[in-house]
Design an enzyme around this catalytic site. Structure first.
Site: not given
Ligand code: NAD
Length: 377
Positions: A135, A228, A124, A132, A129
């Protein structure tokens, strides 16, 4: 010869999304690929066959015709072992593959030396991005979960001043403020509710506030690795539960989104807490897929306990299949672009996005020329 990309219809129950849209099909064709699509691929997400044909795809009758001989295969859900067996030896497979979740799937992938890129393994990082899928799909899931909550609630979300008197706004609490939770907060805010959120990662305070929500401080901070959360200790969990139980008595709507990677969803809302809530309250548990954040959640069902409705919807991202597919397919295209060089497949194992995502691990001789599928022109 140009690289052949194959995409078959998704077969998992309730799955309407697709890994290739006409938009990304056109981009693959422009990049020199030849694209084969099973007829009806995009029906569930409202992308008709003629749109794929117009984007340069060859429409074929069935999954066998789409997948046989394909160099690069794209999917949303992990294909069943029987579908993997249709692939050619050494083919590249990109999607949310969860190889370890099913030993038969893992064995089928390895038996054919499939170069598997489970996109849920993608680091991540900022550069990743645009690829991803966790997400992009969590954004849709959080949005839909809040809409389901609004639908189930026997109240308005916004404050209303009417001839029949004033209606107070609903009080909404979002449990877990990752990508899904933040989108749920933003959605509740747009609907006019008073919104609070909490998370064990301290940086979420500012993120919740930036969306117009209030951070509920339960006195527990548990940031883990890779950005996380980590699992809570017994003491931390007890403290979180004590404070939360009291607070829930004042809340009308709860949307649960908390997760810890690789583990079942943390149990945060107990049966006793539910029984302490006001009748007419609603809980929507987006974490139902991994067991639920609420002790009473039944995945795929909506139940009632002590006047509180508890929903555990599944396939939330799929319920917004058109936009979820647009985002997923763009993520996939951006990732696959790392593998396409001059219309052929090539692997730069020095690129951490490839090396950390590939399953089970990069080939020993980590040079593009020595990679198993440096399939050429
Ligand atoms: P996730 O789905 O793994 O978890 C959802 C949320 O639940 C997380 O915010 C987590 O902290 C929270 N949570 C876990 N246990 C909890 C508990 N006991 N009580 C309350 N909350 C709890 O997370 P995600 O949405 O995939 O995002 C995880 C992280 O990755 C975030 O920091 C996010 O900003 C980051 N991220 C980074 C990028 C990037 O830079 N490319 C992209 C996406 C996400």
């Amino acid at each position: 010869m140009a690289v052949i990309i194959g995409v078959a219809r998704e077969t998992a129950a309730g799955e309407r999304r697709v890994a290739l849209t006409p938009e990304t099909c056109k981009k693959f064709v422009a990049a020199g690929a030849s694209v084969r699509v099973e007829r009806g691929l995009g029906r569930g997400a409202h992308f008709p066959d003629p749109a794929y044909a117009a984007a340069g795809a060859q429409l074929v009758a069935d999954a066998d015709a789409a997948l046989a001989g394909a160099d690069l295969v794209l999917c949303v859900q992990p294909p069943p072992a029987a579908a993997i067996e249709r692939l050619q030896h050494g083919a590249v497979l990109v999607g949310t593959l969860q190889p370890q979740a099913d030993p038969a799937r893992a064995a089928a992938l390895q038996a054919l030396a499939i170069v598997a890129f489970p996109l849920e393994r993608l680091p991540r990082t900022t550069r990743a991005q645009a690829m991803d899928v966790l997400s992009s799909q969590a954004g849709m899931a959080g949005y839909k979960a809040m809409l389901i909550a609004a639908q189930l609630a026997p109240r308005f979300f916004p404050m209303l001043t009417t001839a029949a008197g004033t209606i107070r706004p609903s009080k909404v609490l979002v449990v877990g403020a990752g990508v899904a939770g933040l989108q749920a907060i933003a959605t509740a805010k747009r609907l006019g509710a008073q919104v609070e959120g909490f998370d064990v990662r301290p940086e979420t305070r500012e993120q919740i506030q930036s969306l117009g929500g209030k951070f509920l401080d339960l006195g527990v901070s548990a940031a883990g690795e890779g950005g996380y959360a980590r699992a809570l200790t017994d003491e931390e969990r007890a403290e979180q539960q004590r404070r939360l139980g009291e607070h829930l008595k004042t809340i009308d709507v709860v949307v649960c989104t908390a997760a810890v990677p690789g583990r079942p969803a943390p149990k945060i809302v107990s049966a006793a807490m539910v029984e302490g809530m006001q009748p007419g309250s609603v809980i929507v548990d987006l974490a139902a897929e991994t067991g639920g954040n609420c002790e009473l959640t039944r995945p795929g069902e909506t139940i009632e306990r002590a006047g509180v409705v508890i929903a555990g919807p599944l396939d939330l991202a799929s319920s917004g299949a058109l936009h979820a597919s647009e985002m997923y397919a763009r993520n996939v295209f951006n990732f696959a672009s790392l593998l396409l060089k001059d219309g052929a497949l090539a692997f730069d194992w020095d690129d951490e996005l490839l090396a950390k995502t590939v399953w089970p691990q990069p080939p020993a001789a980590a040079t593009p020329a020595a990679a198993p599928l440096a399939s050429a022109t």
